[in-house]
Design a protein around this motif. Structure first.
Motif, mmCIF file in Angstrom:
data_model
loop_
_atom_site.group_PDB
_atom_site.id
_atom_site.type_symbol
_atom_site.label_atom_id
_atom_site.label_comp_id
_atom_site.label_asym_id
_atom_site.label_seq_id
_atom_site.Cartn_x
_atom_site.Cartn_y
_atom_site.Cartn_z
ATOM 1 N N VAL A 75 1.004 -1.244 0.172
ATOM 2 C CA VAL A 75 -0.232 -0.100 -0.073
ATOM 3 C C VAL A 75 0.886 1.335 0.206
ATOM 4 N N ILE A 76 2.008 1.277 0.867
ATOM 5 C CA ILE A 76 2.708 2.545 0.737
ATOM 6 C C ILE A 76 3.487 2.527 -0.497
ATOM 7 N N TRP A 77 4.012 1.579 -1.196
ATOM 8 C CA TRP A 77 4.822 1.724 -2.455
ATOM 9 C C TRP A 77 3.843 2.104 -3.385
ATOM 10 N N VAL A 78 2.706 1.455 -3.602
ATOM 11 C CA VAL A 78 1.574 1.954 -4.703
ATOM 12 C C VAL A 78 1.192 3.375 -4.473
ATOM 13 N N THR A 79 0.890 3.764 -3.239
ATOM 14 C CA THR A 79 0.396 5.037 -2.959
ATOM 15 C C THR A 79 1.524 6.061 -3.466
ATOM 16 N N ILE A 80 2.543 5.741 -3.131
ATOM 17 C CA ILE A 80 3.542 6.860 -3.355
ATOM 18 C C ILE A 80 3.925 6.878 -4.776
ATOM 19 N N LYS A 81 4.095 5.874 -5.210
ATOM 20 C CA LYS A 81 4.485 5.683 -6.839
ATOM 21 C C LYS A 81 3.297 6.274 -7.479
ATOM 22 N N SER A 82 2.102 6.156 -7.222
ATOM 23 C CA SER A 82 0.793 6.706 -8.115
ATOM 24 C C SER A 82 0.934 8.318 -7.791
ATOM 25 N N TRP A 83 1.307 8.626 -6.720
ATOM 26 C CA TRP A 83 1.328 10.212 -6.495
ATOM 27 C C TRP A 83 2.636 10.784 -7.256
ATOM 28 N N LEU A 84 3.542 9.867 -7.261
ATOM 29 C CA LEU A 84 4.548 10.636 -8.114
ATOM 30 C C LEU A 84 4.303 10.428 -9.660
ATOM 31 N N ALA A 85 3.528 9.467 -10.133
ATOM 32 C CA ALA A 85 3.330 9.393 -11.557
ATOM 33 C C ALA A 85 2.283 10.440 -11.849
ATOM 34 N N HIS A 86 1.375 10.773 -11.069
ATOM 35 C CA HIS A 86 0.394 11.968 -11.220
ATOM 36 C C HIS A 86 1.009 13.322 -10.943
ATOM 37 N N THR A 87 1.959 13.515 -10.156
ATOM 38 C CA THR A 87 2.448 14.801 -10.066
ATOM 39 C C THR A 87 3.369 15.107 -11.249
ATOM 40 N N PHE A 88 4.126 13.900 -11.773
ATOM 41 C CA PHE A 88 5.047 14.268 -12.825
ATOM 42 C C PHE A 88 4.638 13.607 -14.211
ATOM 43 N N ALA A 89 3.248 13.640 -14.321
ATOM 44 C CA ALA A 89 2.840 13.161 -15.685
ATOM 45 C C ALA A 89 2.934 13.878 -16.747
ATOM 46 N N GLY A 90 3.366 15.316 -16.610
ATOM 47 C CA GLY A 90 3.814 15.933 -17.889
ATOM 48 C C GLY A 90 5.156 15.809 -18.223
ATOM 49 N N ASN A 91 6.174 15.205 -17.401
ATOM 50 C CA ASN A 91 7.446 15.060 -17.978
ATOM 51 C C ASN A 91 7.698 14.146 -19.055
ATOM 52 N N SER A 92 8.616 14.169 -19.855
ATOM 53 C CA SER A 92 8.948 13.448 -20.960
ATOM 54 C C SER A 92 10.154 12.486 -20.583
ATOM 55 N N THR A 93 10.447 11.461 -21.500
ATOM 56 C CA THR A 93 11.609 10.743 -21.134
ATOM 57 C C THR A 93 12.460 11.149 -22.347
ATOM 58 N N PRO A 94 13.539 11.442 -22.475
ATOM 59 C CA PRO A 94 14.539 11.896 -23.327
ATOM 60 C C PRO A 94 14.897 10.570 -24.490
#
Length: 206
Positions: A75-94
């Motif tokens: 739960v801790i892992w999924v919650t934090i990773k989901s929050w990070l994915a949402h927060t930085f959703a606009g970032n692109s990978t080079p």
């Protein structure tokens, strides 16, 4: 790197059974790098092996506390990773196509092509200071159930995971495996030395 530090601390806290400190470190480790999920696998292996030492039969009642810890960590892992994915959703990978609103970029086909390049094979062998071939050949001398099982389970799972979401030629993605490779090698050296001493003079060995 910080990821290796967090992983080493997590392993130490697991082995020393300092659970409250473990849960203080775990969220920070997830923020640092997603591969800390493999620490949960070690947590399972270590706790199960300790239960087996007390009694071989693993009943549901004995295992259930471990499962609660695993659920909490997931739960801790999924919650934090989901929050990070949402927060930085606009970032692109080079290097790879951007995976908006997802937890990972899939890099399996890229890594398969990289594995087929002979010029990179020495780089792969250099993982954990070239220890992995020696560990494989001498694995019977580890003679420590939790460490031996952790190497047998986590190493292949890590490789598969990195094949899917990592960039395999960047061998720093395997750095945390040193937390298992170094103690395993130390056990191999110690147990071989002890066996030779015992053979030469049994009275010198307790």
């Amino acid at each position: 790197p910080p990821s290796l530090m967090f992983f080493a601390i997590g392993v130490y806290l697991t082995v020393s059974n300092r659970i409250w400190l473990y849960y203080l470190v775990f969220p920070l480790a997830v923020l640092n790098r997603e591969t800390i999920c493999f620490l949960t696998i070690f947590f399972i292996i270590w706790k199960l092996e300790k239960l087996r030492e007390r009694a071989p039969a693993l009943t549901a009642k004995r295992v259930s506390p471990i499962l609660l810890h695993v659920l909490a960590q997931v739960v801790i892992w999924v919650t934090i990773k989901s929050w990070l994915a949402h927060t930085f959703a606009g970032n692109s990978t080079p290097t790879f196509e951007s995976s908006h609103s997802s937890l990972f970029s899939i890099r399996l086909f890229f890594n398969i092509k990289e594995l087929l390049k002979p010029q990179l094979w020495p780089i792969y062998l250099s993982c954990c200071g070239f220890l992995l071939p020696a560990l494989w050949v001498q694995r019977r001398w580890i003679q420590n159930a939790p460490i031996s099982r952790a190497c047998a389970v986590i190493f292949p799972l890590w490789f598969v995971g990195m094949m899917i979401v990592g960039v395999v030629p960047e061998i720093r993605i395997f750095s945390e495996l040193s937390v298992f490779a170094v103690p395993a090698l130390a056990l191999i050296v110690y147990n071989q030395y002890r066996a030779r001493v015992m053979f030469a003079n049994p009275a010198d060995v307790d």
